[in-house]
Design a protein around this motif. Structure first.
Motif, PDB file in Angstrom:
ATOM      1  N   LEU A 247       0.828  -1.202   0.000  1.00  0.00           N
ATOM      2  CA  LEU A 247       0.000   0.000   0.000  1.00  0.00           C
ATOM      3  C   LEU A 247       0.864   1.256   0.000  1.00  0.00           C
ATOM      4  O   LEU A 247       0.542   2.244  -0.682  1.00  0.00           O
ATOM      5  CB  LEU A 247      -0.931  -0.002   1.205  1.00  0.00           C
ATOM      6  N   ALA A 248       1.963   1.232   0.751  1.00  0.00           N
ATOM      7  CA  ALA A 248       2.871   2.381   0.772  1.00  0.00           C
ATOM      8  C   ALA A 248       3.467   2.622  -0.608  1.00  0.00           C
ATOM      9  O   ALA A 248       3.567   3.781  -1.056  1.00  0.00           O
ATOM     10  CB  ALA A 248       3.970   2.155   1.813  1.00  0.00           C
ATOM     11  N   ARG A 249       3.850   1.553  -1.292  1.00  0.00           N
ATOM     12  CA  ARG A 249       4.399   1.709  -2.648  1.00  0.00           C
ATOM     13  C   ARG A 249       3.362   2.284  -3.607  1.00  0.00           C
ATOM     14  O   ARG A 249       3.711   2.975  -4.567  1.00  0.00           O
ATOM     15  CB  ARG A 249       4.913   0.360  -3.159  1.00  0.00           C
ATOM     16  N   GLY A 261     -10.849 -10.975  12.735  1.00  0.00           N
ATOM     17  CA  GLY A 261     -10.703 -12.354  13.165  1.00  0.00           C
ATOM     18  C   GLY A 261     -10.549 -12.536  14.661  1.00  0.00           C
ATOM     19  O   GLY A 261     -10.389 -13.667  15.132  1.00  0.00           O
ATOM     20  N   PHE A 262     -10.594 -11.446  15.429  1.00  0.00           N
ATOM     21  CA  PHE A 262     -10.368 -11.504  16.869  1.00  0.00           C
ATOM     22  C   PHE A 262     -11.549 -10.860  17.592  1.00  0.00           C
ATOM     23  O   PHE A 262     -12.034  -9.812  17.172  1.00  0.00           O
ATOM     24  CB  PHE A 262      -9.085 -10.762  17.241  1.00  0.00           C
ATOM     25  N   VAL A 263     -11.970 -11.470  18.690  1.00  0.00           N
ATOM     26  CA  VAL A 263     -13.063 -10.883  19.463  1.00  0.00           C
ATOM     27  C   VAL A 263     -12.555 -10.096  20.658  1.00  0.00           C
ATOM     28  O   VAL A 263     -13.346  -9.488  21.387  1.00  0.00           O
ATOM     29  CB  VAL A 263     -14.075 -11.953  19.930  1.00  0.00           C
ATOM     30  N   ALA A 264     -11.229 -10.067  20.872  1.00  0.00           N
ATOM     31  CA  ALA A 264     -10.665  -9.325  22.000  1.00  0.00           C
ATOM     32  C   ALA A 264      -9.290  -8.791  21.619  1.00  0.00           C
ATOM     33  O   ALA A 264      -8.598  -9.357  20.768  1.00  0.00           O
ATOM     34  CB  ALA A 264     -10.556 -10.208  23.243  1.00  0.00           C
ATOM     35  N   ASP A 265      -8.896  -7.705  22.274  1.00  0.00           N
ATOM     36  CA  ASP A 265      -7.585  -7.100  22.049  1.00  0.00           C
ATOM     37  C   ASP A 265      -6.525  -7.847  22.854  1.00  0.00           C
ATOM     38  O   ASP A 265      -5.953  -7.310  23.804  1.00  0.00           O
ATOM     39  CB  ASP A 265      -7.598  -5.632  22.468  1.00  0.00           C
ATOM     40  N   HIS A 266      -6.269  -9.100  22.475  1.00  0.00           N
ATOM     41  CA  HIS A 266      -5.248  -9.831  23.219  1.00  0.00           C
ATOM     42  C   HIS A 266      -3.884  -9.591  22.595  1.00  0.00           C
ATOM     43  O   HIS A 266      -3.713  -8.678  21.781  1.00  0.00           O
ATOM     44  CB  HIS A 266      -5.606 -11.315  23.346  1.00  0.00           C
ATOM     45  N   ILE A 267      -2.900 -10.387  22.962  1.00  0.00           N
ATOM     46  CA  ILE A 267      -1.512 -10.037  22.677  1.00  0.00           C
ATOM     47  C   ILE A 267      -1.237  -9.954  21.178  1.00  0.00           C
ATOM     48  O   ILE A 267      -0.417  -9.135  20.732  1.00  0.00           O
ATOM     49  CB  ILE A 267      -0.553 -11.036  23.375  1.00  0.00           C
ATOM     50  N   GLU A 268      -1.892 -10.762  20.362  1.00  0.00           N
ATOM     51  CA  GLU A 268      -1.600 -10.740  18.931  1.00  0.00           C
ATOM     52  C   GLU A 268      -2.214  -9.523  18.242  1.00  0.00           C
ATOM     53  O   GLU A 268      -1.877  -9.232  17.103  1.00  0.00           O
ATOM     54  CB  GLU A 268      -2.081 -12.040  18.285  1.00  0.00           C
ATOM     55  N   VAL A 269      -3.103  -8.834  18.925  1.00  0.00           N
ATOM     56  CA  VAL A 269      -3.625  -7.566  18.421  1.00  0.00           C
ATOM     57  C   VAL A 269      -2.743  -6.419  18.910  1.00  0.00           C
ATOM     58  O   VAL A 269      -2.277  -5.593  18.121  1.00  0.00           O
ATOM     59  CB  VAL A 269      -5.087  -7.359  18.850  1.00  0.00           C
ATOM     60  N   VAL A 270      -2.496  -6.368  20.215  1.00  0.00           N
ATOM     61  CA  VAL A 270      -1.766  -5.224  20.758  1.00  0.00           C
ATOM     62  C   VAL A 270      -0.288  -5.251  20.387  1.00  0.00           C
ATOM     63  O   VAL A 270       0.373  -4.194  20.358  1.00  0.00           O
ATOM     64  CB  VAL A 270      -1.943  -5.118  22.288  1.00  0.00           C
ATOM     65  N   TRP A 271       0.282  -6.450  20.104  1.00  0.00           N
ATOM     66  CA  TRP A 271       1.673  -6.491  19.657  1.00  0.00           C
ATOM     67  C   TRP A 271       1.758  -6.387  18.137  1.00  0.00           C
ATOM     68  O   TRP A 271       2.397  -5.480  17.596  1.00  0.00           O
ATOM     69  CB  TRP A 271       2.390  -7.758  20.133  1.00  0.00           C
ATOM     70  N   ASP A 272       1.110  -7.289  17.414  1.00  0.00           N
ATOM     71  CA  ASP A 272       1.266  -7.347  15.961  1.00  0.00           C
ATOM     72  C   ASP A 272       0.742  -6.093  15.267  1.00  0.00           C
ATOM     73  O   ASP A 272       1.318  -5.641  14.268  1.00  0.00           O
ATOM     74  CB  ASP A 272       0.554  -8.574  15.391  1.00  0.00           C
ATOM     75  N   LEU A 273      -0.366  -5.540  15.779  1.00  0.00           N
ATOM     76  CA  LEU A 273      -0.971  -4.381  15.121  1.00  0.00           C
ATOM     77  C   LEU A 273      -0.612  -3.067  15.807  1.00  0.00           C
ATOM     78  O   LEU A 273      -0.137  -2.136  15.165  1.00  0.00           O
ATOM     79  CB  LEU A 273      -2.490  -4.551  15.065  1.00  0.00           C
ATOM     80  N   ASP A 274      -0.842  -2.985  17.115  1.00  0.00           N
ATOM     81  CA  ASP A 274      -0.647  -1.714  17.812  1.00  0.00           C
ATOM     82  C   ASP A 274       0.819  -1.385  18.029  1.00  0.00           C
ATOM     83  O   ASP A 274       1.156  -0.222  18.299  1.00  0.00           O
ATOM     84  CB  ASP A 274      -1.351  -1.741  19.171  1.00  0.00           C
ATOM     85  N   THR A 275       1.695  -2.375  17.930  1.00  0.00           N
ATOM     86  CA  THR A 275       3.121  -2.136  18.135  1.00  0.00           C
ATOM     87  C   THR A 275       3.878  -2.244  16.818  1.00  0.00           C
ATOM     88  O   THR A 275       4.325  -1.239  16.265  1.00  0.00           O
ATOM     89  CB  THR A 275       3.691  -3.123  19.178  1.00  0.00           C
ATOM     90  N   GLU A 276       3.990  -3.464  16.287  1.00  0.00           N
ATOM     91  CA  GLU A 276       4.805  -3.657  15.080  1.00  0.00           C
ATOM     92  C   GLU A 276       4.222  -2.933  13.865  1.00  0.00           C
ATOM     93  O   GLU A 276       4.933  -2.215  13.158  1.00  0.00           O
ATOM     94  CB  GLU A 276       4.957  -5.149  14.786  1.00  0.00           C
ATOM     95  N   ALA A 278       2.025  -0.520  13.731  1.00  0.00           N
ATOM     96  CA  ALA A 278       1.987   0.924  13.952  1.00  0.00           C
ATOM     97  C   ALA A 278       3.355   1.544  13.686  1.00  0.00           C
ATOM     98  O   ALA A 278       3.453   2.628  13.071  1.00  0.00           O
ATOM     99  CB  ALA A 278       1.525   1.226  15.373  1.00  0.00           C
ATOM    100  N   GLU A 279       4.419   0.888  14.136  1.00  0.00           N
ATOM    101  CA  GLU A 279       5.762   1.390  13.874  1.00  0.00           C
ATOM    102  C   GLU A 279       6.074   1.364  12.377  1.00  0.00           C
ATOM    103  O   GLU A 279       6.661   2.308  11.827  1.00  0.00           O
ATOM    104  CB  GLU A 279       6.787   0.565  14.643  1.00  0.00           C
ATOM    105  N   GLN A 280       5.670   0.292  11.708  1.00  0.00           N
ATOM    106  CA  GLN A 280       5.891   0.175  10.275  1.00  0.00           C
ATOM    107  C   GLN A 280       5.148   1.276   9.520  1.00  0.00           C
ATOM    108  O   GLN A 280       5.684   1.881   8.583  1.00  0.00           O
ATOM    109  CB  GLN A 280       5.429  -1.203   9.796  1.00  0.00           C
ATOM    110  N   ALA A 281       3.919   1.550   9.906  1.00  0.00           N
ATOM    111  CA  ALA A 281       3.131   2.587   9.249  1.00  0.00           C
ATOM    112  C   ALA A 281       3.762   3.960   9.449  1.00  0.00           C
ATOM    113  O   ALA A 281       3.818   4.774   8.509  1.00  0.00           O
ATOM    114  CB  ALA A 281       1.705   2.570   9.787  1.00  0.00           C
ATOM    115  N   ALA A 282       4.235   4.236  10.660  1.00  0.00           N
ATOM    116  CA  ALA A 282       4.858   5.531  10.929  1.00  0.00           C
ATOM    117  C   ALA A 282       6.093   5.726  10.062  1.00  0.00           C
ATOM    118  O   ALA A 282       6.314   6.821   9.508  1.00  0.00           O
ATOM    119  CB  ALA A 282       5.209   5.638  12.413  1.00  0.00           C
ATOM    120  N   GLU A 283       6.904   4.670   9.925  1.00  0.00           N
ATOM    121  CA  GLU A 283       8.101   4.764   9.092  1.00  0.00           C
ATOM    122  C   GLU A 283       7.753   4.992   7.631  1.00  0.00           C
ATOM    123  O   GLU A 283       8.493   5.651   6.895  1.00  0.00           O
ATOM    124  CB  GLU A 283       8.939   3.501   9.243  1.00  0.00           C
ATOM    125  N   ALA A 284       6.609   4.459   7.183  1.00  0.00           N
ATOM    126  CA  ALA A 284       6.190   4.596   5.790  1.00  0.00           C
ATOM    127  C   ALA A 284       5.393   5.870   5.541  1.00  0.00           C
ATOM    128  O   ALA A 284       4.994   6.140   4.401  1.00  0.00           O
ATOM    129  CB  ALA A 284       5.352   3.386   5.380  1.00  0.00           C
TER     130      ALA A 284
END
Length: 345
Positions: A247-249, A261-276, A278-284
């Motif tokens: 999408l950035a390209r 695919g998730f019914v709760a903000d567990h670790i795979e949401v807050v780490w994979d999306l809110d952390t990793e 989010a950092e990738q999006a900011a850099e792009a």
């Protein structure tokens, strides 16, 4: 489908998560037991939990959800106690079912924190039920797993509202052009058709289409996240990170990501999306807004009680309207499989 008689309890059945740094590795060992995952891979995943103090949000969310379910039951005048059991960490479902037996529970509905079909989303919870009853013995209560709810109107409306709320956090000049991206947990391709041809993948795509339409979006992307295992084993793709790069390209400046695919903000949401991510999006240079999951919302509690109510009253399954619906299976009693193809053997 079993409809006779009233339930005298409701069991919230979930995945489980650590609640302290010392619990992280034992928890991960429980999750991966028998799968031959190298110790160094577990140590890498453990860092995700330790980033948040070794505490997964999932148990706290589920306890809050139980409070909401109890309030919804009380609102309807239904005197039904609510119990909490996990597959991989305390409170373990075996211990919970023993407690239910000791309290005189004879017939309970089981609401699992997964909306989906397929082995991981449905069958493993059926196996949890069967294992817990076997551990408790002949006096174990009858346990009836409530149906899959990937197309329930309340689930669709909750995600649609979450998308609108997320869009409102983007800079006003970018909202109209923001790309909507749905994400769900990836699974190995060899497991994708285990319970029917591409069942899980088709259910996720169908839910995404329903949610996008309800949120007022004509176009969207469906991607996957949180894959694990050796790189030579193919999983559902594209990965959300790779997709964000694409999408950035293409010059996209704003993205709304919805973890449908998730019914709760567990670790795979807050780490994979809110952390990793989010950092990738900011850099792009991409403005990223993440839609929330149902978590412990009153609407999610209503959904759980509605599923129990429709079963014991013999009501038609509430399903959101949409073209080309995909299969969904009903309840299962005492861990009996809704289709033999889903067996772990």
């Amino acid at each position: 489908m079993t409809t006779a008689g009233d339930f005298d309890a409701l069991l919230l059945l979930s995945f489980g998560g650590p609640e302290g740094p010392e619990q992280v590795m034992p928890f991960l060992e429980n999750v991966t037991r028998g799968r031959g995952i190298p110790r160094e891979r577990l140590a890498s995943v453990a860092e995700h939990y330790l980033h948040f103090g070794g505490v997964s949000p999932i148990n706290g969310i589920n306890r809050d959800l139980i409070v909401q379910i109890e309030a919804e039951l009380a609102r309807r005048g239904m005197e039904v106690p609510v119990y909490f059991g996990n597959r991989n960490w305390e409170p373990f479902v075996e211990d919970t079912v023993a407690h239910m037996r000791d309290n005189g529970v004879r017939r309970a509905a089981v609401f699992s924190t997964s909306a989906w079909g397929g082995y991981s989303g449905c069958t493993q919870y059926q196996e949890d039920i069967a294992r817990a009853r076997a551990a408790v013995g002949p006096e174990a209560p009858e346990l009836t797993k409530l149906r899959q709810y990937f197309d329930h109107p309340l689930l669709i409306s909750m995600f649609a509202e979450a998308i609108r709320d997320a869009a409102a956090t983007l800079p006003e000049e970018l909202r109209a052009q923001a790309r909507l991206v749905f994400t769900a947990h990836s699974i190995p391709l060899r497991a994708a058709s285990r319970c029917g041809p591409d069942l899980y993948e088709r259910q996720v795509d169908y839910t995404s289409r329903l949610v996008a339409a309800a949120a007022g979006h004509q176009d969207f992307d469906q991607v996957w996240q949180s894959r694990s295992g050796p790189p030579q084993v193919p999983w559902l793709e594209p990965d959300v990170g790779d997709h964000l790069d694409a999408l950035a390209r293409d010059g996209v400046k704003a993205v709304i990501v919805c973890p449908v695919g998730f019914v709760a903000d567990h670790i795979e949401v807050v780490w994979d999306l809110d952390t990793e991510l989010a950092e990738q999006a900011a850099e792009a240079g991409i403005a990223l807004a993440r839609a929330s999951t149902p978590n412990s919302s009153p609407g999610f509690a209503r959904l759980a009680v509605d599923l129990m109510d429709e079963l014991q009253r013999g009501l038609p399954a509430a399903r959101a309207d949409g073209a080309d619906p995909v299969p969904g299976y009903g309840c299962t009693v005492n861990g009996a499989l809704c289709t033999p193809a889903c067996s772990s053997s």
